[in-house]
Write an enzyme that holds these catalytic residues in place. Structure first.
Site, PDB file in Angstrom:
ATOM      1  N   ARG A  95       0.844  -1.209   0.000  1.00 41.31           N
ATOM      2  CA  ARG A  95       0.000   0.000   0.000  1.00 41.31           C
ATOM      3  C   ARG A  95       0.874   1.253   0.000  1.00 41.31           C
ATOM      4  O   ARG A  95       0.579   2.229  -0.708  1.00 41.31           O
ATOM      5  CB  ARG A  95      -0.963  -0.016   1.197  1.00 41.31           C
ATOM      6  CG  ARG A  95      -2.141   0.946   1.077  1.00 41.31           C
ATOM      7  CD  ARG A  95      -1.829   2.351   1.563  1.00 41.31           C
ATOM      8  NE  ARG A  95      -1.364   2.317   2.926  1.00 41.31           N
ATOM      9  CZ  ARG A  95      -0.370   3.045   3.405  1.00 41.31           C
ATOM     10  NH1 ARG A  95       0.271   3.919   2.635  1.00 41.31           N
ATOM     11  NH2 ARG A  95       0.029   2.921   4.651  1.00 41.31           N
ATOM     12  N   ILE A 168      13.020   7.084   2.690  1.00 37.84           N
ATOM     13  CA  ILE A 168      12.346   7.328   1.420  1.00 37.84           C
ATOM     14  C   ILE A 168      11.827   6.017   0.837  1.00 37.84           C
ATOM     15  O   ILE A 168      12.614   5.189   0.344  1.00 37.84           O
ATOM     16  CB  ILE A 168      13.296   8.038   0.419  1.00 37.84           C
ATOM     17  CG1 ILE A 168      13.923   9.285   1.062  1.00 37.84           C
ATOM     18  CG2 ILE A 168      12.529   8.380  -0.861  1.00 37.84           C
ATOM     19  CD1 ILE A 168      12.939  10.290   1.647  1.00 37.84           C
ATOM     20  N   LEU A 249       1.386  15.265   1.638  1.00 38.64           N
ATOM     21  CA  LEU A 249       1.273  14.331   2.756  1.00 38.64           C
ATOM     22  C   LEU A 249      -0.178  14.149   3.164  1.00 38.64           C
ATOM     23  O   LEU A 249      -0.597  13.061   3.559  1.00 38.64           O
ATOM     24  CB  LEU A 249       2.098  14.820   3.956  1.00 38.64           C
ATOM     25  CG  LEU A 249       3.607  14.831   3.736  1.00 38.64           C
ATOM     26  CD1 LEU A 249       4.315  15.360   4.976  1.00 38.64           C
ATOM     27  CD2 LEU A 249       4.126  13.428   3.413  1.00 38.64           C
ATOM     28  N   ASN A 250      -0.943  15.223   3.040  1.00 31.40           N
ATOM     29  CA  ASN A 250      -2.351  15.134   3.397  1.00 31.40           C
ATOM     30  C   ASN A 250      -3.094  14.154   2.472  1.00 31.40           C
ATOM     31  O   ASN A 250      -3.987  13.429   2.912  1.00 31.40           O
ATOM     32  CB  ASN A 250      -2.970  16.524   3.327  1.00 31.40           C
ATOM     33  CG  ASN A 250      -4.045  16.686   4.355  1.00 31.40           C
ATOM     34  OD1 ASN A 250      -3.882  16.253   5.490  1.00 31.40           O
ATOM     35  ND2 ASN A 250      -5.152  17.267   3.951  1.00 31.40           N
ATOM     36  N   GLU A 373       4.331   9.780   7.908  1.00 34.25           N
ATOM     37  CA  GLU A 373       3.279  10.679   7.402  1.00 34.25           C
ATOM     38  C   GLU A 373       2.619  11.466   8.530  1.00 34.25           C
ATOM     39  O   GLU A 373       1.405  11.606   8.583  1.00 34.25           O
ATOM     40  CB  GLU A 373       2.206   9.878   6.653  1.00 34.25           C
ATOM     41  CG  GLU A 373       2.760   9.027   5.544  1.00 34.25           C
ATOM     42  CD  GLU A 373       2.793   9.744   4.211  1.00 34.25           C
ATOM     43  OE1 GLU A 373       2.294  10.867   4.140  1.00 34.25           O
ATOM     44  OE2 GLU A 373       3.339   9.169   3.262  1.00 34.25           O
TER      45      GLU A 373
END
Lengths: 394, 249
Positions: A95, A168, A249-250, A373
């Site tokens: 995911r 990353i 990021l949102n 996140e």
């Protein structure tokens, strides 16, 4: 392996459209057929199952909520969330791959890129021909990305980028990186800008993060940029300021809120089936009060999180979503899923520590999801500021 | 190559079936309905044949109510071009269903009619052969390999303990068995496009029901399985149980 029948105690399926259910069922079937059978071994081999990428692309999982004219499926955000749910039911690492490709690489190009950048990159990324990564976090700047020390300095028609990026996802696999760098004075969050950096450029290198005990079926790398020169047209024209990477990021957090529910559903499903089959003291352990309550707690939390996601998605589709609502959903659902995974692992007893079962893999993965996140704690402070008007961070 | 694929909406094999109070039907509440899995092989074959021919259309057809549109759209999402809903109640009488399909098919352009070998709900295996009979067409059922060269069809069929190869000239009827191909997933783009593809509705009335269902009974409950342990450590206990309890050794 039997196909996954879903967890739907509150008939939330009735709240989905036919297309949303069809999308979910397609990805669900793919996860059952192609991902679940290979993920346990990939995980113990510490290998991202890269061979699945072309299939994911062919189904249309990358940038699935983006416009058709760029080669995407143009689904609504609920359908996009359901894709993330099903992928993470398989594995958080897989995911994560899709989240990064879609929300952290395709989204900034769509939202902040020029039309040339969009038409050049988005179809290739949607088709999985190019894999992308997102470089914001640095070794010393995690929750405080505005302090980054990666610099981009203009040299005629070129930008010269120097710095190190850490944690990353897809870093070593990627053909292109979205790199965020300071173009002005350090600590001036308004002059942070984004660059499309082809990873074959001189001075760009990636190395695998060693020693992970979580997300083992995912490529996590450290990026090093030493005098990497990119043409001026590789700058994202509409991304000046820290707000822009945070908007990316949102998008990703939105998918994570859904994904966590998928991981929790997988663990609950495994625990329920195990409890009904595992006999101790001459009867299935599902018949004992302690396991029943354990299962009911899991189901209750999953059900609440499902409803949270659905309303979150409906708000996003209406354009009425506030980022603190995403924070609340990410924070709640990932925390919920880590607890469900842990309880499922415990219910499975000794078998629960094996890779043959899913729960401990999810449990270990979710510790990363809890942290990345925006950590659980930072999201608490974001929501805290929203309701009190007082920032506890700065 | 113009191909008509006849499909059926059936309960998902993972669904828990409950018998209605009338004792002769299933309670649809909470039942997930899907495209009949054998029909997926038929659709895949049709799509491959059309792609290979480089021309033609794949039309899917079903007999049923409004709810059957979802099943047709699943087939459209896989790649079928058009859909026909024959509005009317299906019947437990295979011939009743076959009559409705044959009526609707005659007068349409087709080279080949494809079916799944059976619906996984009633398991009758009747309709494909009956439609062929009613239309006066050659037919091969339970097909695991299909070759078409010009007008000539070569179909490898499963028969008891082996295989049989049948040949005939188009047009004709084929029913698909598992193994014929690997059905594609409906792509997410395909799902979004499905609702834009033509879906024709024809009122045909209810299928004749010369066969009447008198009673439905669930299978006997299967005893709960027991995990005796893992790996070689479980063997002694397994052998003991097989010998002493199951008396199998």
């Amino acid at each position: 392996m039997a196909s996954f029948a879903g967890v739907d105690f509150f008939k939330t399926d009735d709240l989905l459209s036919e297309e949303e259910r069809a999308v979910r069922d397609t990805v669900r079937a793919w996860v059952d057929d192609k991902l679940v059978p290979v993920i346990g071994e990939a995980y113990t081999q510490r290998r991202f199952p890269k061979e699945l990428v072309p299939q994911m692309a062919e189904l249309g999982m990358f940038g699935a909520n983006m416009p058709e004219k760029y080669g995407c499926a143009e689904l609504n955000n609920v359908a996009y969330g359901l894709i993330m749910q099903e992928l993470e039911r398989g594995d958080s690492g897989v995911r994560s791959f899709a989240s990064v490709q879609s929300a952290l690489v395709m989204y900034p190009i769509l939202a902040f890129g020029s039309e040339e950048q969009r038409t050049h990159w988005l179809p290739k990324l949607a088709a999985g021909e190019v894999i992308g990564c997102f470089g914001l976090t640095e070794p010393d700047f995690g929750s405080d990305p505005g302090g980054m020390i990666t610099r981009a300095v203009k040299d005629g028609d070129w930008w010269v980028i120097n710095g190190t990026k850490m944690w990353i996802t897809n870093g070593s696999t990627a053909g292109v990186a979205i790199i965020w760098a300071q173009t002005g004075e350090l600590n001036d969050s308004k002059t942070i800008s984004g660059f499309i950096v082809e990873t074959e450029r001189d001075g760009f290198s990636a190395k695998d993060q060693q020693g992970k005990l979580s997300l083992l079926a995912s490529d996590t790398s450290e990026l090093s940029l030493q005098d990497v020169r990119v043409p001026a047209e590789n700058q994202l024209p509409d991304a000046m300021g820290l707000k822009h990477p945070l908007m990316c990021l949102n998008q990703a957090r939105y998918g994570i809120a859904w994904g966590a529910v998928g991981a929790a559903m997988a663990c609950y499903d495994e625990a329920l089936s195990y409890a009904k089959n595992r006999v101790q003291f001459q009867r299935p352990i599902a018949g004992y009060q302690i396991q029943q309550v354990r299962l009911v707690e899991m189901l209750t939390e999953i059900t609440k999180a499902q409803l949270l996601c659905l309303q979150l998605g409906r708000l996003k589709d209406k354009g009425a979503l506030h980022h603190t609502q995403v924070s609340l959903a990410k924070r709640n659902n990932v925390n919920m899923a880590t607890e469900v995974a842990r309880e499922a692992r415990r219910l499975l007893g000794a078998n629960g520590i094996l890779a043959e079962y899913q729960s401990m893999r999810h449990m270990a993965n979710l510790e990363s999801v809890y942290t990345y996140e925006g950590t659980h704690d930072i999201h608490g402070l974001i929501i805290g500021e929203e309701i009190t008007g007082l920032s506890a961070i700065t | 190559m113009n191909i008509i694929v006849c499909v059926k909406r059936v309960p998902d094999s993972e669904t828990r079936i409950k018998i209605s109070e009338d004792g002769v039907s299933i309670d649809p509440a909470g039942v997930k309905f899907v495209l009949n899995p054998y029909d997926e092989f038929a659709i895949e074959e049709a799509l491959v044949l059309k792609e290979r021919a480089g021309a033609g259309t794949v039309a899917v057809m079903t007999l049923g109510g409004e709810e059957a549109k979802e099943t047709l759209r699943t087939a459209l999402a896989m790649g079928a071009d058009t859909a026909v809903l024959l509005k009317g109640a299906p019947s437990p009488d295979g011939l009743g269903t076959a009559e409705k399909l044959a009526d609707a098919i005659s007068g349409r352009e087709y080279d080949l009619i494809l079916f799944g070998k059976q619906g996984i709900d009633d398991d009758n295996l009747q309709v494909p052969a009956m439609v062929a009979e009613l239309l006066g067409l050659p037919c091969a059922t339970v097909v695991v390999d299909l070759q078409i060269d010009g007008e000539r069809v070569r179909a490898k069929r499963e028969v008891e303990g082996g295989h049989e190869v049948a040949e005939f000239d188009l047009p004709g009827v084929i029913s698909a068995q598992k193994g014929l191909n690997e059905p594609r997933y409906a792509s997410l783009k395909g799902i979004m496009m499905a609702k834009k593809k033509p879906l024709e509705e024809v009122e045909v009335g209810d299928a004749a029901a010369r066969v009447e269902i008198k009673e439905l009974m669930p299978p006997a409950e299967r005893a709960v399985g027991e995990i005796l342990g893992e790996g070689p450590a479980a063997v002694p206990e397994l052998v003991r149980r097989l010998r002493e309890e199951a008396k199998a050794l």
